[in-house]
Design a protein around this motif. Structure first.
Motif, PDB file in Angstrom:
ATOM      1  N   ASP A  81      52.014  39.605  28.798  1.00  0.00           N
ATOM      2  CA  ASP A  81      50.932  38.670  29.110  1.00  0.00           C
ATOM      3  C   ASP A  81      50.287  39.078  30.437  1.00  0.00           C
ATOM      4  OD1 ASP A  81      51.420  37.254  26.833  1.00  0.00           O
ATOM      5  OD2 ASP A  81      52.645  35.718  27.813  1.00  0.00           O
ATOM      6  N   LEU A  83      48.072  38.618  33.852  1.00  0.00           N
ATOM      7  CA  LEU A  83      47.695  37.592  34.823  1.00  0.00           C
ATOM      8  C   LEU A  83      46.168  37.595  34.971  1.00  0.00           C
ATOM      9  CD1 LEU A  83      50.740  38.081  35.491  1.00  0.00           C
ATOM     10  CD2 LEU A  83      50.171  37.562  37.863  1.00  0.00           C
ATOM     11  N   ASN A  84      45.594  36.413  35.066  1.00  0.00           N
ATOM     12  CA  ASN A  84      44.145  36.355  35.256  1.00  0.00           C
ATOM     13  C   ASN A  84      43.791  36.591  36.725  1.00  0.00           C
ATOM     14  OD1 ASN A  84      44.490  33.884  36.659  1.00  0.00           O
ATOM     15  ND2 ASN A  84      44.382  32.725  34.742  1.00  0.00           N
ATOM     16  N   ASP A  85      42.496  36.628  37.019  1.00  0.00           N
ATOM     17  CA  ASP A  85      42.042  36.940  38.384  1.00  0.00           C
ATOM     18  C   ASP A  85      42.534  35.920  39.396  1.00  0.00           C
ATOM     19  OD1 ASP A  85      40.759  39.184  37.476  1.00  0.00           O
ATOM     20  OD2 ASP A  85      38.785  38.238  37.311  1.00  0.00           O
ATOM     21  N   GLU A  86      42.589  34.662  39.002  1.00  0.00           N
ATOM     22  CA  GLU A  86      43.060  33.621  39.924  1.00  0.00           C
ATOM     23  C   GLU A  86      44.538  33.833  40.256  1.00  0.00           C
ATOM     24  OE1 GLU A  86      43.235  28.715  40.302  1.00  0.00           O
ATOM     25  OE2 GLU A  86      42.589  29.678  38.438  1.00  0.00           O
ATOM     26  N   ASP A  87      45.333  34.142  39.232  1.00  0.00           N
ATOM     27  CA  ASP A  87      46.754  34.403  39.455  1.00  0.00           C
ATOM     28  C   ASP A  87      46.936  35.598  40.390  1.00  0.00           C
ATOM     29  OD1 ASP A  87      47.531  32.322  37.801  1.00  0.00           O
ATOM     30  OD2 ASP A  87      47.608  33.595  36.008  1.00  0.00           O
ATOM     31  N   TRP A  88      46.190  36.654  40.140  1.00  0.00           N
ATOM     32  CA  TRP A  88      46.306  37.852  40.974  1.00  0.00           C
ATOM     33  C   TRP A  88      45.869  37.579  42.410  1.00  0.00           C
ATOM     34  CZ3 TRP A  88      49.106  41.889  40.879  1.00  0.00           C
ATOM     35  CH2 TRP A  88      49.533  42.444  39.677  1.00  0.00           C
ATOM     36  N   SER A 121      51.907  32.296  42.311  1.00  0.00           N
ATOM     37  CA  SER A 121      50.981  32.026  41.210  1.00  0.00           C
ATOM     38  C   SER A 121      51.661  31.277  40.071  1.00  0.00           C
ATOM     39  CB  SER A 121      50.420  33.355  40.673  1.00  0.00           C
ATOM     40  OG  SER A 121      51.446  34.116  40.063  1.00  0.00           O
ATOM     41  N   LYS A 123      53.808  32.702  38.233  1.00  0.00           N
ATOM     42  CA  LYS A 123      54.035  33.720  37.215  1.00  0.00           C
ATOM     43  C   LYS A 123      55.182  34.630  37.639  1.00  0.00           C
ATOM     44  CE  LYS A 123      50.353  32.316  34.968  1.00  0.00           C
ATOM     45  NZ  LYS A 123      50.404  31.682  33.626  1.00  0.00           N
ATOM     46  N   ARG A 171      50.667  44.026  33.702  1.00  0.00           N
ATOM     47  CA  ARG A 171      50.279  42.659  34.074  1.00  0.00           C
ATOM     48  C   ARG A 171      48.797  42.556  34.440  1.00  0.00           C
ATOM     49  NH1 ARG A 171      53.727  39.015  31.979  1.00  0.00           N
ATOM     50  NH2 ARG A 171      55.820  39.079  32.906  1.00  0.00           N
ATOM     51  N   GLY A 172      48.076  43.696  34.369  1.00  0.00           N
ATOM     52  CA  GLY A 172      46.627  43.608  34.534  1.00  0.00           C
ATOM     53  C   GLY A 172      46.031  44.283  35.737  1.00  0.00           C
ATOM     54  N   ARG A 173      46.833  45.011  36.553  1.00  0.00           N
ATOM     55  CA  ARG A 173      46.294  45.707  37.719  1.00  0.00           C
ATOM     56  C   ARG A 173      46.849  47.127  37.766  1.00  0.00           C
ATOM     57  NH1 ARG A 173      43.239  42.090  38.088  1.00  0.00           N
ATOM     58  NH2 ARG A 173      42.421  41.020  39.946  1.00  0.00           N
TER      59      ARG A 173
END
Length: 297
Positions: A81, A83-88, A121, A123, A171-173
């Protein structure tokens, strides 16, 4: 160990995953918690015998081809899953607060307490359980993860050992994005602290550690060999050296060159040094006693 064309390990060596950093061990604990042990044993054999033909990363997903019992290899997909921008933003804010975290990540090392940054976050970086690792396989097995997916799990552990930033990518980065964003956060944080210090210098000075002035003997080394304060005569006792306390006695035998023509030369030389020492000692004693008498007068 076998590498694919993109440099990613596709077959484990005979030593398996021994002597791995802590983040790989955590990943392995996640896998070994799987309840179908026979399936894991078969997956381990696949990973060791080269059945995983290729592994590649496409964005936030892992794609692999695993040779099973059939003629054509099965296609496997893995992902976590994202992480969205806010979580990051929360994660980066927490990472930016600690210079140690930034330094370790820049050095390619996963900080042992990295999950504290992700906790900001709500997460996690590491999956808490195996079911959080999403997977698909084109094999007919209805149980997920199947042995083909599990074989890729093991090789993912090897990949994490080579590059811990793979976890962040899942995780998106990507590595470049993470370090770039982290540098921006660090600069912003330092600029904010500098601005606050400039606006309130008294508070900054009050919070600064109090430094004690260095002793004068440190600031002026010439004073090391001086003692300018008079001693109380009643506390000073002047006595000759005890027998056996001279420098020559402490030094032991002196390695003098020997000459057969003058067998007594070395002995006579040492005796001369001792006589000289005794003479100097007597002179020093007389001088000290005379100085003491004058001070008493």
């Amino acid at each position: 160990m076998t590498l694919s064309s993109n440099g990613i390990t596709t077959q484990l060596g005979d030593e398996g995953l021994s002597q791995q950093p802590w983040w790989v061990e955590q990943w392995m604990e996640l896998i070994n918690g799987y309840r179908f042990k026979k399936r894991l044993e078969r997956a381990w054999a696949y990973a060791r015998e080269g059945n995983v033909l290729s592994i590649r990363f496409e964005g936030r997903r892992v794609h692999a081809r695993v040779q099973g019992s059939g003629e054509d290899p099965y296609k496997v997909k893995l992902w976590l899953d994202v992480l969205n921008d806010e979580d990051w933003n929360y994660v980066l804010e927490a990472l930016g607060q600690k210079a140690r975290w930034s330094a370790q990540l820049l050095a390619g090392v996963m900080p042992q307490d990295i999950e504290r940054a992700f906790a900001a976050s709500g997460k996690r970086l590491f999956p808490f359980k195996l079911q959080e690792v999403r997977s698909e396989c084109t094999c007919p097995d209805k149980v997920n993860p199947c042995k083909h997916v599990s074989a890729v799990y093991y090789l993912m552990g090897e990949r994490f050992s080579e590059d811990p930033f793979v976890l962040f990518q899942l995780r998106g980065r990507t590595r470049a994005q993470l370090l770039s964003d982290l540098a921006v956060k660090r600069r912003a944080l330092l600029a904010k602290k500098a601005k606050e210090a400039k606006a309130n210098p008294d508070a900054e000075q009050a919070n600064a550690p109090q430094l004690h002035p260095a002793p004068i003997s440190i600031r002026e080394p010439k004073r090391w060999w001086r003692y300018g304060t008079a001693l109380d005569p009643g506390l000073v006792v002047i006595t000759p050296a005890m027998e056996g306390d001279t420098g020559l006695d402490e030094a032991g035998a002196i390695p003098l060159a020997e000459d057969g023509r003058f067998p007594e030369a070395g002995k006579q030389f040492v005796e001369h040094l001792k006589a000289q020492g005794a003479s100097f000692s007597a002179t020093a004693m007389a001088t000290a006693m005379a100085a003491g008498s004058k001070q008493e007068d």
